[in-house]
Design a protein around this motif. Structure first.
Motif, short mmCIF file in Angstrom:
data_model
loop_
_atom_site.label_atom_id
_atom_site.label_comp_id
_atom_site.label_asym_id
_atom_site.label_seq_id
_atom_site.Cartn_x
_atom_site.Cartn_y
_atom_site.Cartn_z
N GLY A 1 0.93 -1.21 0.03
CA GLY A 1 0.00 -0.08 -0.09
C GLY A 1 0.77 1.30 0.05
N PRO A 2 0.46 2.22 0.38
CA PRO A 2 1.21 3.65 0.36
C PRO A 2 2.54 3.36 1.33
CG PRO A 2 -1.16 3.97 0.86
CD PRO A 2 -1.02 2.57 0.93
N GLY A 3 2.34 2.68 2.53
CA GLY A 3 3.78 2.54 3.19
C GLY A 3 4.82 1.98 2.46
N GLU A 4 4.42 0.99 1.37
CA GLU A 4 5.41 0.36 0.71
C GLU A 4 5.57 1.07 -0.79
OE1 GLU A 4 4.28 -1.62 3.60
OE2 GLU A 4 2.91 -1.36 2.09
N TRP B 1 -3.58 3.03 -3.53
CA TRP B 1 -4.30 1.68 -3.41
C TRP B 1 -3.67 0.88 -2.47
CZ3 TRP B 1 -7.99 0.63 -6.85
CH2 TRP B 1 -8.21 1.63 -7.86
N VAL B 2 -4.52 -0.35 -2.14
CA VAL B 2 -3.73 -1.33 -1.27
C VAL B 2 -4.13 -2.71 -1.52
CG1 VAL B 2 -3.92 -2.23 1.50
CG2 VAL B 2 -4.30 0.34 0.73
N MET B 3 -2.94 -3.60 -1.35
CA MET B 3 -3.19 -5.35 -1.86
C MET B 3 -3.29 -5.73 -0.54
SD MET B 3 -1.44 -7.59 -4.54
CE MET B 3 0.18 -7.49 -3.57
N ARG B 4 -4.38 -6.54 -0.16
CA ARG B 4 -4.34 -7.35 0.97
C ARG B 4 -4.63 -8.88 0.73
NH1 ARG B 4 -8.69 -3.87 2.83
NH2 ARG B 4 -10.35 -4.88 1.32
N LEU C 1 -9.94 -20.44 2.91
CA LEU C 1 -10.43 -19.63 1.84
C LEU C 1 -9.56 -18.65 1.87
CD1 LEU C 1 -11.82 -19.09 -0.93
CD2 LEU C 1 -13.33 -17.65 0.33
N VAL C 2 -8.33 -18.46 0.81
CA VAL C 2 -7.34 -17.37 0.99
C VAL C 2 -7.62 -16.53 -0.13
CG1 VAL C 2 -4.86 -17.02 0.89
CG2 VAL C 2 -6.07 -19.00 2.43
N PHE C 3 -7.68 -15.32 -0.36
CA PHE C 3 -7.75 -14.43 -1.39
C PHE C 3 -7.02 -13.12 -1.23
CE2 PHE C 3 -11.53 -14.06 1.04
CZ PHE C 3 -11.72 -12.60 0.80
N ILE C 4 -6.61 -12.82 -2.67
CA ILE C 4 -6.23 -11.17 -2.50
C ILE C 4 -7.17 -10.36 -2.88
CG2 ILE C 4 -4.67 -9.52 -3.85
CD1 ILE C 4 -2.72 -12.04 -4.29
N CYS C 5 -7.18 -9.03 -2.23
CA CYS C 5 -8.30 -8.22 -2.39
C CYS C 5 -7.52 -6.78 -2.71
CB CYS C 5 -8.96 -8.11 -1.28
SG CYS C 5 -10.32 -7.01 -1.46
N ILE C 6 -7.77 -6.19 -3.53
CA ILE C 6 -7.05 -4.75 -4.08
C ILE C 6 -8.16 -3.67 -4.04
CG2 ILE C 6 -5.94 -3.47 -5.57
CD1 ILE C 6 -4.63 -5.98 -6.97
N VAL C 7 -8.10 -2.63 -3.26
CA VAL C 7 -8.82 -1.65 -3.13
C VAL C 7 -8.19 -0.24 -3.06
CG1 VAL C 7 -10.59 -2.95 -1.61
CG2 VAL C 7 -8.71 -1.63 -0.54
N PRO C 8 -8.89 0.74 -3.43
CA PRO C 8 -8.50 2.05 -3.16
C PRO C 8 -8.15 2.46 -1.69
CG PRO C 8 -10.64 2.37 -4.47
CD PRO C 8 -10.40 0.86 -4.14
N GLN C 9 -7.20 3.14 -1.46
CA GLN C 9 -6.60 3.47 -0.11
C GLN C 9 -7.63 3.58 0.95
OE1 GLN C 9 -3.32 6.32 -0.14
NE2 GLN C 9 -3.36 6.47 1.96
N GLU C 10 -8.72 4.52 0.42
CA GLU C 10 -9.71 4.72 1.28
C GLU C 10 -10.61 3.37 1.80
OE1 GLU C 10 -13.77 6.15 -0.59
OE2 GLU C 10 -12.27 6.19 -2.31
N GLY C 11 -10.56 2.21 0.97
CA GLY C 11 -11.23 1.31 1.29
C GLY C 11 -10.45 0.29 2.39
N ASP C 12 -9.05 0.78 2.79
CA ASP C 12 -8.26 -0.28 3.83
C ASP C 12 -8.30 0.64 4.99
OD1 ASP C 12 -7.03 -2.53 4.51
OD2 ASP C 12 -5.18 -1.20 4.50
N LYS C 13 -9.33 1.01 5.76
CA LYS C 13 -8.98 2.12 6.88
C LYS C 13 -9.37 1.10 8.10
CE LYS C 13 -10.33 6.15 4.61
NZ LYS C 13 -11.35 7.05 4.48
#
Length: 115
Positions: free
Chosen positions: A29-32, A37-40, A103-115
Motif C-alpha cells: 500500500g502507500p507505506g510500501e 491503492w492497497v493489496m491485502r 479460503l485465501v484471496f487477494i483483495c485490491i482496493v483504493p486506499q480509502e477502502g483499507d481503513k
C-alpha cells in the motif's frame, strides 16, 4: 521500492459485526510506495465469512486457495483456486469459506477502502 515475503507480514484478526474467523495481511500500500491503492491478503478460516455489506469503492479479488461463495448483488458465485472477481462500487457482497481448508484471496482496493 519494496520487496518482502507474506510470511513476514503481521496477520490481524478482523473484529466487526457479522465477521467470523476472518484475518487480513496488508501486503502492499502507500507505506510500501503504492499511493492510492492497497493489496491485502484475506484468509477465511473454519467456515469464516465477511459480513454482507456494500461500500463506495470497488475491489478486485483473486482466490489463491480454498473453496467458497461470493454473494454479489443477490447472486451466488462459487469460488475456487484461480477464481477472479470484480466487485463494483456500491454492490452488496459477502465472502464465505465453504471448504475444509481456508479460503485465501487477494483483495485490491483504493486506499480509502483499507481503513
Amino acid at each position: 521500492m519494496f520487496v518482502g515475503n507474506v510470511r513476514n507480514i503481521n496477520e490481524l484478526e478482523i473484529k466487526a459485526p457479522g465477521v467470523v474467523n476472518a484475518f487480513k495481511k496488508t501486503l502492499i500500500g502507500p507505506g510500501e510506495g503504492w499511493e492510492g491503492w492497497v493489496m491485502r491478503l484475506f484468509t477465511l478460516k473454519d467456515k469464516g465469512n465477511t459480513p454482507r455489506h456494500a461500500h463506495p469503492w470497488p475491489h478486485i479479488n483473486y482466490v489463491l486457495s480454498g473453496k467458497g461463495i461470493l454473494y454479489l448483488e443477490g447472486d451466488e458465485h462459487a469460488l475456487t483456486e484461480g477464481s477472479v472477481a470484480y466487485v463494483p462500487s456500491g454492490a452488496g457482497h459477502q465472502f464465505i469459506c465453504t471448504g475444509d481448508e481456508d479460503l485465501v484471496f487477494i483483495c485490491i482496493v483504493p486506499q480509502e477502502g483499507d481503513k
